[in-house]
Design an enzyme around this catalytic site. Sequence first.
Site, PDB file in Angstrom:
ATOM      1  N   THR A 162      38.716 -30.531   4.002  1.00  0.00           N
ATOM      2  CA  THR A 162      37.333 -30.751   4.434  1.00  0.00           C
ATOM      3  C   THR A 162      37.340 -31.259   5.871  1.00  0.00           C
ATOM      4  O   THR A 162      37.754 -32.394   6.143  1.00  0.00           O
ATOM      5  CB  THR A 162      36.623 -31.793   3.540  1.00  0.00           C
TER       6      THR A 162
ATOM      7  N   LYS B  88      34.529 -40.237   5.795  1.00  0.00           N
ATOM      8  CA  LYS B  88      34.789 -39.210   6.817  1.00  0.00           C
ATOM      9  C   LYS B  88      33.762 -38.077   6.702  1.00  0.00           C
ATOM     10  O   LYS B  88      33.212 -37.605   7.701  1.00  0.00           O
ATOM     11  CB  LYS B  88      36.223 -38.691   6.619  1.00  0.00           C
TER      12      LYS B  88
ATOM     13  N   LYS C 211      30.299 -27.498   2.944  1.00  0.00           N
ATOM     14  CA  LYS C 211      31.001 -28.596   2.270  1.00  0.00           C
ATOM     15  C   LYS C 211      30.447 -29.950   2.720  1.00  0.00           C
ATOM     16  O   LYS C 211      30.266 -30.869   1.913  1.00  0.00           O
ATOM     17  CB  LYS C 211      32.505 -28.482   2.562  1.00  0.00           C
TER      18      LYS C 211
HETATM   19  N1  LIG Z   1      40.261 -35.941  -3.655  1.00  0.00           N
HETATM   20  C1  LIG Z   1      39.172 -35.232  -3.863  1.00  0.00           C
HETATM   21  O1  LIG Z   1      38.461 -35.411  -4.874  1.00  0.00           O
HETATM   22  C2  LIG Z   1      38.767 -34.161  -2.907  1.00  0.00           C
HETATM   23  C3  LIG Z   1      39.212 -34.103  -1.613  1.00  0.00           C
HETATM   24  N2  LIG Z   1      38.772 -33.120  -0.767  1.00  0.00           N
HETATM   25  C4  LIG Z   1      39.237 -33.036   0.602  1.00  0.00           C
HETATM   26  O2  LIG Z   1      40.538 -32.477   0.562  1.00  0.00           O
HETATM   27  C5  LIG Z   1      41.364 -33.032   1.585  1.00  0.00           C
HETATM   28  C6  LIG Z   1      42.589 -33.699   0.959  1.00  0.00           C
HETATM   29  O3  LIG Z   1      42.135 -34.672   0.061  1.00  0.00           O
HETATM   30  P1  LIG Z   1      43.122 -35.492  -0.891  1.00  0.00           P
HETATM   31  O4  LIG Z   1      44.192 -34.630  -1.394  1.00  0.00           O
HETATM   32  O5  LIG Z   1      42.242 -36.220  -1.828  1.00  0.00           O
HETATM   33  O6  LIG Z   1      43.695 -36.523   0.164  1.00  0.00           O
HETATM   34  P2  LIG Z   1      45.048 -37.347   0.191  1.00  0.00           P
HETATM   35  O7  LIG Z   1      44.755 -38.486   1.090  1.00  0.00           O
HETATM   36  O8  LIG Z   1      45.560 -37.594  -1.170  1.00  0.00           O
HETATM   37  O9  LIG Z   1      46.067 -36.332   0.909  1.00  0.00           O
HETATM   38  C7  LIG Z   1      45.951 -36.058   2.276  1.00  0.00           C
HETATM   39  C8  LIG Z   1      47.063 -35.122   2.690  1.00  0.00           C
HETATM   40  O10 LIG Z   1      46.980 -34.904   4.111  1.00  0.00           O
HETATM   41  C9  LIG Z   1      48.215 -35.277   4.704  1.00  0.00           C
HETATM   42  N3  LIG Z   1      47.986 -35.783   6.052  1.00  0.00           N
HETATM   43  C10 LIG Z   1      47.065 -36.679   6.451  1.00  0.00           C
HETATM   44  N4  LIG Z   1      47.092 -36.840   7.785  1.00  0.00           N
HETATM   45  C11 LIG Z   1      48.072 -36.033   8.244  1.00  0.00           C
HETATM   46  C12 LIG Z   1      48.589 -35.768   9.525  1.00  0.00           C
HETATM   47  N5  LIG Z   1      48.076 -36.349  10.634  1.00  0.00           N
HETATM   48  N6  LIG Z   1      49.613 -34.898   9.645  1.00  0.00           N
HETATM   49  C13 LIG Z   1      50.130 -34.307   8.540  1.00  0.00           C
HETATM   50  N7  LIG Z   1      49.659 -34.503   7.281  1.00  0.00           N
HETATM   51  C14 LIG Z   1      48.642 -35.363   7.140  1.00  0.00           C
HETATM   52  C15 LIG Z   1      48.820 -36.311   3.781  1.00  0.00           C
HETATM   53  O11 LIG Z   1      50.202 -36.430   4.010  1.00  0.00           O
HETATM   54  P3  LIG Z   1      51.006 -37.747   3.525  1.00  0.00           P
HETATM   55  O12 LIG Z   1      51.307 -37.507   2.076  1.00  0.00           O
HETATM   56  O13 LIG Z   1      52.208 -37.779   4.387  1.00  0.00           O
HETATM   57  O14 LIG Z   1      50.098 -38.907   3.754  1.00  0.00           O
HETATM   58  C16 LIG Z   1      48.473 -35.679   2.430  1.00  0.00           C
HETATM   59  O15 LIG Z   1      49.317 -34.612   2.137  1.00  0.00           O
HETATM   60  C17 LIG Z   1      40.450 -34.001   2.358  1.00  0.00           C
HETATM   61  O16 LIG Z   1      39.917 -33.315   3.449  1.00  0.00           O
HETATM   62  C18 LIG Z   1      39.368 -34.350   1.346  1.00  0.00           C
HETATM   63  O17 LIG Z   1      38.171 -34.737   1.978  1.00  0.00           O
HETATM   64  C19 LIG Z   1      37.931 -32.124  -1.207  1.00  0.00           C
HETATM   65  C20 LIG Z   1      37.488 -32.113  -2.484  1.00  0.00           C
HETATM   66  C21 LIG Z   1      37.827 -33.145  -3.419  1.00  0.00           C
HETATM   67  O1  LIG Z   2      34.930 -33.734  -1.930  1.00  0.00           O
HETATM   68  C1  LIG Z   2      34.873 -34.227  -3.032  1.00  0.00           C
HETATM   69  C2  LIG Z   2      34.425 -33.528  -4.213  1.00  0.00           C
HETATM   70  O2  LIG Z   2      34.407 -34.136  -5.307  1.00  0.00           O
HETATM   71  O3  LIG Z   2      34.042 -32.360  -4.077  1.00  0.00           O
END
Ligand SMILES: NC(=O)C1=CN([C@@H]2O[C@H](COP(=O)(O)OP(=O)(O)OC[C@H]3O[C@@H](n4cnc5c(N)ncnc54)[C@H](OP(=O)(O)O)[C@@H]3O)[C@@H](O)[C@H]2O)C=CC1
Ligand SMILES: O=CC(=O)O
Length: 331
Positions: A133, A276, A208
Site C-alpha cells: 500500500t 501511514k 486502496k
Molecule cells: N497487515 C495487514 O492487515 C495489511 C497490510 N497491508 C499493507 O501491506 C504492506 C505490508 O504490510 P505488513 O505485511 O502488514 O507489514 P509488515 O510490517 O509486517 O512487513 C513489512 C515488510 O516490508 C519490509 N520493509 C519495510 N521497510 C523496508 C525497507 N526500507 N527496505 C526493505 N524492506 C522493507 C519489511 O522487512 P523486515 O522484515 O526486514 O522489516 C517487511 O518484509 C503495507 O503497505 C501495509 O499497509 C495491506 C492490507 C492488509
Molecule cells: O489494509 C488493511 C486491510 O485490512 O485491508
Amino acid sequence: MAAAFLLCPRLALPLRRGSRLLVSCSASSSDAAAGVGFQGRVGFLGLGIMGAPMASNLITAGCDVTVWNRTKSKCDPLLSLGAKFESSPAGVASSCDVTFAMLADPESAEVACGTNGAAEGMAPGKGYVDVSTVDDVTSKFISRHITSTGASFLEAPVSGSKKPAEDGLLIFLTAGDESLYKRVAPLLDVMGKSRFYLGDVGNGATMKLVVNMVMGSMMVSFAEGLLLSEKVGLDPNTVIEVISQGAISAPMFSLKGPSMVKAAYPTAFPLKHQQKDLRLALALGEMVSQPIPTAAAANELYKVAKSLGLADQDFSAVIEALKAKVQNSQQ
Ligand SMILES: NC(=O)C1=CN([C@@H]2O[C@H](COP(=O)(O)OP(=O)(O)OC[C@H]3O[C@@H](n4cnc5c(N)ncnc54)[C@H](OP(=O)(O)O)[C@@H]3O)[C@@H](O)[C@H]2O)C=CC1
Ligand SMILES: O=CC(=O)O
C-alpha cells in the site's frame, strides 16, 4: 474515468476444498504451477505479516517461488516449504519471470529502485507486481523504474488483513499493464478471492487509500463508542452485539471488538501502517482540495497512539490513545 470491472475467480478455478486452492503436484513444481495456470518462476520480496502467507500460498499451490526479505531470518519458514532464496531484490528479479513485492511504505521503494534493487534484475518479458500500500506518486515512480528496463509493471494493493492473506481471500485492486494483469491473474487467484482492474497506474493505489481512509475513521468511531458506553454504564460487549445485528454491522467490529474490550491488540494490521494510509489519504485530499475532516481527526489519534509506543500493535489499539486523552482531561 477508468473503467472498473470485477472478475470472480472462484467461478473459474479448478480444485478447491473449503476456501483453499488445491493443485495436483504429482510432477515437478513448474508442472504444478502450470496447473494453477501460470508458467514460470515467481519472485516474492517482503515477508512480513502479509507477504509470508501470500508467498506460502503460492508455494502450496505448486508455484516455483524465490524469496528475499531485508531481515533474512523471515525467509526461513518459506525455505522450509520449498522456496528458493536470492540475496538481493535484483537477484530475485533476474532469476524470476514475475516478481511480487509486499513492502511497508513509500520509503520501501528502494527495494525496487535502489542499489541492487529489483529494477536492476528486470528485462523485457519480465513483470513486477507491487502489492504494497503506497500512494500513486510512489507507485508511478516505481513503475517508471521498472518499465525503463523494458519490463512490465502492475500495482495490486490488497484489501483484507492477515487472516484473509492466510486463507487466500484477499481483494486485489490492480492497475497498470493489462497484459501483465492477465498473465498473473492465476497467481492473484491463488492469493485472493476477487480482483479489480482499474486502468492506469495510480488508480489501484488511490482506491486502496480511499478504502483504508474509511476503515481508519470507522475504527476510531467504534473505539469512541466502546469507551463512551463504558462511561455511561453500558456493557461494551452488548454494544458490539447490537451493532452486529444492525445496518452498521461490519466484520471488523465483530472481529476486533471483543479483544478491544479486553485491551488486547494482537497485530493483524499494524497501527503504524493504518496511520501511514491516513497520512497518504490526507495528501490525496490535499491534492484535489477536498476537505476530509473526519479522517484528519482520526489521523491525529493514530499519531498519539504511535507516540504511546503502539505503532506495532494492531490498529485497534488506537482506543488506548482515546483512553489516554480521557485520563488527561480528568487530571
Ligand atoms: N497487515 C495487514 O492487515 C495489511 C497490510 N497491508 C499493507 O501491506 C504492506 C505490508 O504490510 P505488513 O505485511 O502488514 O507489514 P509488515 O510490517 O509486517 O512487513 C513489512 C515488510 O516490508 C519490509 N520493509 C519495510 N521497510 C523496508 C525497507 N526500507 N527496505 C526493505 N524492506 C522493507 C519489511 O522487512 P523486515 O522484515 O526486514 O522489516 C517487511 O518484509 C503495507 O503497505 C501495509 O499497509 C495491506 C492490507 C492488509
Ligand atoms: O489494509 C488493511 C486491510 O485490512 O485491508
